[in-house]
Structure formats: C-alpha cells, structure tokens
Design a protein around this motif. Structure first.
Motif, PDB file in Angstrom:
ATOM      1  N   HIS A 203       0.840  -1.207   0.000  1.00 50.72           N
ATOM      2  CA  HIS A 203       0.000   0.000   0.000  1.00 50.72           C
ATOM      3  C   HIS A 203       0.871   1.251   0.000  1.00 50.72           C
ATOM      4  O   HIS A 203       0.614   2.184  -0.757  1.00 50.72           O
ATOM      5  N   SER A 204       1.883   1.258   0.829  1.00 48.60           N
ATOM      6  CA  SER A 204       2.766   2.413   0.958  1.00 48.60           C
ATOM      7  C   SER A 204       3.491   2.711  -0.360  1.00 48.60           C
ATOM      8  O   SER A 204       3.597   3.869  -0.778  1.00 48.60           O
ATOM      9  N   ILE A 205       3.980   1.681  -1.004  1.00 54.17           N
ATOM     10  CA  ILE A 205       4.673   1.848  -2.284  1.00 54.17           C
ATOM     11  C   ILE A 205       3.730   2.456  -3.318  1.00 54.17           C
ATOM     12  O   ILE A 205       4.084   3.406  -4.026  1.00 54.17           O
ATOM     13  N   LEU A 206       2.527   1.921  -3.413  1.00 54.80           N
ATOM     14  CA  LEU A 206       1.554   2.429  -4.385  1.00 54.80           C
ATOM     15  C   LEU A 206       1.184   3.881  -4.089  1.00 54.80           C
ATOM     16  O   LEU A 206       1.053   4.689  -5.012  1.00 54.80           O
ATOM     17  N   GLU A 207       1.017   4.215  -2.817  1.00 57.42           N
ATOM     18  CA  GLU A 207       0.671   5.592  -2.453  1.00 57.42           C
ATOM     19  C   GLU A 207       1.781   6.565  -2.831  1.00 57.42           C
ATOM     20  O   GLU A 207       1.505   7.652  -3.325  1.00 57.42           O
ATOM     21  N   ARG A 208       3.033   6.173  -2.617  1.00 63.55           N
ATOM     22  CA  ARG A 208       4.163   7.047  -2.973  1.00 63.55           C
ATOM     23  C   ARG A 208       4.214   7.305  -4.472  1.00 63.55           C
ATOM     24  O   ARG A 208       4.746   8.323  -4.917  1.00 63.55           O
TER      25      ARG A 208
ATOM     26  N   LEU B 295      -0.520   5.780  -6.978  1.00 67.28           N
ATOM     27  CA  LEU B 295      -1.341   4.684  -7.474  1.00 67.28           C
ATOM     28  C   LEU B 295      -2.075   3.997  -6.318  1.00 67.28           C
ATOM     29  O   LEU B 295      -2.490   2.852  -6.429  1.00 67.28           O
ATOM     30  N   GLY B 296      -2.233   4.710  -5.209  1.00 71.97           N
ATOM     31  CA  GLY B 296      -2.862   4.144  -4.028  1.00 71.97           C
ATOM     32  C   GLY B 296      -4.300   3.730  -4.268  1.00 71.97           C
ATOM     33  O   GLY B 296      -5.051   4.401  -4.985  1.00 71.97           O
ATOM     34  N   VAL B 297      -4.661   2.595  -3.691  1.00 71.53           N
ATOM     35  CA  VAL B 297      -6.021   2.062  -3.784  1.00 71.53           C
ATOM     36  C   VAL B 297      -6.418   1.512  -2.415  1.00 71.53           C
ATOM     37  O   VAL B 297      -5.578   1.329  -1.537  1.00 71.53           O
ATOM     38  N   ASP B 298      -7.702   1.220  -2.252  1.00 72.74           N
ATOM     39  CA  ASP B 298      -8.153   0.630  -1.001  1.00 72.74           C
ATOM     40  C   ASP B 298      -7.772  -0.853  -0.959  1.00 72.74           C
ATOM     41  O   ASP B 298      -7.372  -1.437  -1.967  1.00 72.74           O
ATOM     42  N   THR B 299      -7.869  -1.435   0.211  1.00 73.89           N
ATOM     43  CA  THR B 299      -7.451  -2.831   0.400  1.00 73.89           C
ATOM     44  C   THR B 299      -8.221  -3.810  -0.494  1.00 73.89           C
ATOM     45  O   THR B 299      -7.591  -4.678  -1.106  1.00 73.89           O
ATOM     46  N   PRO B 300      -9.553  -3.701  -0.602  1.00 75.54           N
ATOM     47  CA  PRO B 300     -10.253  -4.659  -1.483  1.00 75.54           C
ATOM     48  C   PRO B 300      -9.766  -4.603  -2.940  1.00 75.54           C
ATOM     49  O   PRO B 300      -9.671  -5.632  -3.604  1.00 75.54           O
ATOM     50  N   THR B 301      -9.434  -3.406  -3.426  1.00 75.45           N
ATOM     51  CA  THR B 301      -8.930  -3.278  -4.791  1.00 75.45           C
ATOM     52  C   THR B 301      -7.559  -3.917  -4.918  1.00 75.45           C
ATOM     53  O   THR B 301      -7.277  -4.632  -5.892  1.00 75.45           O
ATOM     54  N   LEU B 302      -6.705  -3.687  -3.924  1.00 70.10           N
ATOM     55  CA  LEU B 302      -5.372  -4.283  -3.952  1.00 70.10           C
ATOM     56  C   LEU B 302      -5.463  -5.806  -3.864  1.00 70.10           C
ATOM     57  O   LEU B 302      -4.755  -6.518  -4.577  1.00 70.10           O
TER      58      LEU B 302
ATOM     59  N   ASP C 147      -7.176 -10.974   3.262  1.00 75.21           N
ATOM     60  CA  ASP C 147      -6.827  -9.653   3.784  1.00 75.21           C
ATOM     61  C   ASP C 147      -7.083  -9.499   5.275  1.00 75.21           C
ATOM     62  O   ASP C 147      -6.403  -8.753   5.946  1.00 75.21           O
ATOM     63  N   GLU C 148      -8.049 -10.226   5.857  1.00 78.28           N
ATOM     64  CA  GLU C 148      -8.267 -10.150   7.299  1.00 78.28           C
ATOM     65  C   GLU C 148      -7.064 -10.730   8.028  1.00 78.28           C
ATOM     66  O   GLU C 148      -6.593 -10.176   9.007  1.00 78.28           O
ATOM     67  N   GLU C 149      -6.567 -11.842   7.544  1.00 80.48           N
ATOM     68  CA  GLU C 149      -5.390 -12.468   8.137  1.00 80.48           C
ATOM     69  C   GLU C 149      -4.174 -11.576   7.959  1.00 80.48           C
ATOM     70  O   GLU C 149      -3.355 -11.438   8.854  1.00 80.48           O
ATOM     71  N   GLU C 150      -4.055 -10.933   6.798  1.00 78.00           N
ATOM     72  CA  GLU C 150      -2.917 -10.062   6.523  1.00 78.00           C
ATOM     73  C   GLU C 150      -2.870  -8.906   7.511  1.00 78.00           C
ATOM     74  O   GLU C 150      -1.818  -8.545   7.986  1.00 78.00           O
ATOM     75  N   GLU C 151      -4.015  -8.298   7.805  1.00 75.98           N
ATOM     76  CA  GLU C 151      -4.035  -7.168   8.715  1.00 75.98           C
ATOM     77  C   GLU C 151      -3.622  -7.592  10.111  1.00 75.98           C
ATOM     78  O   GLU C 151      -2.954  -6.853  10.811  1.00 75.98           O
ATOM     79  N   GLU C 152      -3.999  -8.795  10.526  1.00 75.12           N
ATOM     80  CA  GLU C 152      -3.665  -9.281  11.850  1.00 75.12           C
ATOM     81  C   GLU C 152      -2.201  -9.681  11.949  1.00 75.12           C
ATOM     82  O   GLU C 152      -1.533  -9.364  12.921  1.00 75.12           O
TER      83      GLU C 152
END
Length: 80
Positions: free
Chosen positions: A36-41, A44-51, A64-69
């Motif tokens: 996410h950070s790379i894309l934002e810099r 090209l930032g997008v929300d988590t569902p899009t990524l 993605d739920e597991e990834e956040e944890e």
C-alpha cells in the motif's frame, strides 16, 4: 462498463498490477501495508479490497483479514 463486463483491465489498473508484480518479484514476502505504501508514494494508491483483487488477478491467494492481523506478505502464486 466495468472491467468484469469488458474482460479487460483499464490502463491505470494494468499499470498498477505491473508495478505490484514487479514489487513482489523483487520482494516476495512484502507485507500488504508495505505494498500500500509503495503504491501511495507513486500516486497509485487504492483501497485494500482493490489491492486484494489485483493480487488475485495476478495469481496470489490473499486473505486480507489475516494479513491485517499478522502483517505478513501475500501468499505465493496459486498453483493450478
């Protein structure tokens, strides 16, 4: 018309997915938040569902739920 209706991704989506593929080829264990950070810099930032959808389109299986944890990178390519 959406991507799913036409079957083809838009040019910005294609560019973002190419960048994601390159980033994961160079750093396969890249955490989702780092991606996410790379894309934002690069504006090209997008929300988590899009990524997650982009990763899925590239053949990665991401919960993605597991990834956040756990703060781990996406799983390896899905074998058919």
């Amino acid at each position: 018309m959406s991507e799913t209706e036409t079957g083809a991704a838009s040019p910005p989506t294609q560019a973002r997915r190419r960048l994601v593929a390159i980033a994961l080829a160079r750093r396969p264990h890249l955490a989702l938040h780092e991606l996410h950070s790379i894309l934002e810099r690069l504006d090209l930032g997008v929300d988590t569902p899009t990524l997650v959808a982009d990763l899925d389109a590239l053949g990665y299986d991401v919960d993605d739920e597991e990834e956040e944890e756990e703060e781990e990178g996406p799983a390896g390519p899905v074998s058919g």
